[in-house]
Enzyme design. Structure first.
Site, PDB file in Angstrom:
ATOM      1  N   SER A 286       4.682   2.374   7.999  1.00  0.00           N
ATOM      2  CA  SER A 286       4.372   1.216   7.163  1.00  0.00           C
ATOM      3  C   SER A 286       5.586   0.810   6.328  1.00  0.00           C
ATOM      4  O   SER A 286       6.223   1.642   5.671  1.00  0.00           O
ATOM      5  CB  SER A 286       3.188   1.532   6.254  1.00  0.00           C
ATOM      6  OG  SER A 286       2.037   1.784   7.002  1.00  0.00           O
TER       7      SER A 286
ATOM      8  N   HIS B 234       0.808  -1.212   0.000  1.00  0.00           N
ATOM      9  CA  HIS B 234       0.000   0.000   0.000  1.00  0.00           C
ATOM     10  C   HIS B 234       0.849   1.274   0.000  1.00  0.00           C
ATOM     11  O   HIS B 234       0.347   2.347  -0.284  1.00  0.00           O
ATOM     12  CB  HIS B 234      -0.981   0.005   1.199  1.00  0.00           C
ATOM     13  CG  HIS B 234      -0.339   0.247   2.531  1.00  0.00           C
ATOM     14  ND1 HIS B 234       0.007  -0.774   3.384  1.00  0.00           N
ATOM     15  CD2 HIS B 234      -0.019   1.412   3.167  1.00  0.00           C
ATOM     16  CE1 HIS B 234       0.510  -0.255   4.494  1.00  0.00           C
ATOM     17  NE2 HIS B 234       0.493   1.098   4.374  1.00  0.00           N
TER      18      HIS B 234
ATOM     19  N   ASP C  23       0.093  -7.638   1.330  1.00  0.00           N
ATOM     20  CA  ASP C  23       0.554  -6.260   1.517  1.00  0.00           C
ATOM     21  C   ASP C  23       2.088  -6.184   1.520  1.00  0.00           C
ATOM     22  O   ASP C  23       2.715  -5.592   2.406  1.00  0.00           O
ATOM     23  CB  ASP C  23       0.003  -5.668   2.801  1.00  0.00           C
ATOM     24  CG  ASP C  23       0.075  -4.144   2.806  1.00  0.00           C
ATOM     25  OD1 ASP C  23       0.314  -3.545   1.737  1.00  0.00           O
ATOM     26  OD2 ASP C  23      -0.081  -3.558   3.890  1.00  0.00           O
TER      27      ASP C  23
END
Length: 364
Positions: free
Chosen positions: A323, A220, A254
């Protein structure tokens, strides 16, 4: 009265020389008994010294075959006379040695005594030396025993020290040190800029065959660039910027794999799964702030729920921008990739296990 032609001195017995003039061939000195030498001139073959009785030695010349320095008894050697061949010394009356040389028999008798004395001395010396050698051997053996005992004690002490050192190393390794972990990890962690979005990426594993460095992040983080058909993103660290390429992605898990031509040291992936209560460090760029470090513990290891695979739950604070950052254990190994945080809650962060990424992209 005297006969015509006879001397006028006292008469002489038959065979006795008169004191006066004698007959032709007769000595003129005092008369001599038969066998007695006169003091005057001697008849031919008769010694010229004084008279001698039969068997009595005379001071004059000896008879034929007898030494002239004086008479000797029959069988008695005279001075200067030679001994029969084979006789090396002289003996006198009763076999007593004369001053002319040592007695061979006595000299032969002394040789065994001297030999026995020498043998005794040698035996004593040999015995002393043997005793000294024996004592020296005992001392050397004792010294060897003491040395062996000392070496054994030193070896035991050294083994004990090594064991204690190993135990201390394990304890030190087990001791959690966030500062040491952060110092070792930060040079391999970057801020990722993908279009309008920022996140975190880190180098992992060995350099690829074509050179450069392989990195991991979340899908993402680079999704907008990848969806637009582009593959270029940028790695930023302080005032440096490096171009990287999206090599592979896994939207379901992811995950995204990046590669850059620059060379950086890769972090090591943990071989064992995490356990609840294990201390960790999370490194990233929350809200774009580079080299941010937070600490916490593993809250739980969540198994696959809904087909997305297992996740690691931890309580270290994270925010948007973390992230794709690495979750590190106390041994400076990567255990997971920080992915998200729970909305409307504190202290609940989630990470993808590093094993999932290594298996998916054939890394580590």
């Amino acid at each position: 009265m005297s006969s015509p032609g006879q001397p006028t001195s006292s008469p002489a017995f038959p065979g006795q020389s008169p004191s006066g003039p004698g007959y032709p061939g007769q000595p003129t000195s005092s008369p001599a008994f038969p066998g007695q030498s006169p003091s005057g001139p001697a008849s031919p073959g008769q010694p010229t010294s004084g008279p001698a009785f039969p068997g009595q030695p005379s001071s004059g010349p000896a008879w034929p075959g007898q030494s002239g320095s004086g008479s000797a008894w029959p069988g008695q050697p005279t001075p200067g006379s030679a001994y029969p061949a084979g006789v090396s010394g002289q003996t006198g009356f009763g076999g007593s040695p004369l001053a002319g040389g040592p007695d061979p028999a006595r000299r032969r008798g002394r040789l065994p005594v001297v030999a026995l004395v020498l043998a005794g001395v040698l035996a004593v010396v040999t015995g002393v030396q043997a005793y000294q050698i024996h004592r020296l051997d005992d001392r050397l053996a004792a010294a060897d025993r003491r040395t062996a005992e000392a070496q054994g004690a030193d070896a035991r002490r050294l083994d004990g020290l090594e064991q204690r050192a190993g135990s201390l190393e394990k304890q030190a390794g087990a001791a959690f040190n966030p500062e040491a972990v952060a110092s070792a990890v930060l040079p391999s962690v970057f801020r990722v800029r993908a279009g309008q979005f920022t996140g975190t990426a880190f180098a992992v594993g060995k350099a690829p065959a074509g050179g450069g460095t392989t990195l991991l992040t979340n899908f993402h983080v680079v999704e907008s660039v990848f969806a637009a058909g582009e593959r270029k993103v940028f790695l930023e660290r302080t005032d440096q910027r490096f171009e990287a390429t999206i090599i592979d992605t896994d939207k379901e898990k992811d995950l995204a794999q990046l590669r850059t031509t620059a060379t950086f040291g890769g972090l090591v992936a943990a071989r064992t799964p995490v356990k609840s209560g294990q201390q960790i460090v999370v490194v990233g760029a929350p809200l774009g702030l580079q080299d941010s470090v937070t600490t916490g513990v593993v809250s739980a290891f969540r198994k696959d729920e809904g087909g997305s695979g297992p996740v690691i739950q931890f309580d270290a604070p994270i925010n948007p921008g973390n992230s794709g950052g690495p979750v590190i254990n106390g041994s400076k190994e990567v255990v997971g990739i920080a992915t998200a945080k729970a909305r409307d809650a504190e202290g609940i962060g989630l990470a993808v296990p590093i094993k999932t990424a290594c298996d998916r992209f054939k890394l580590c």
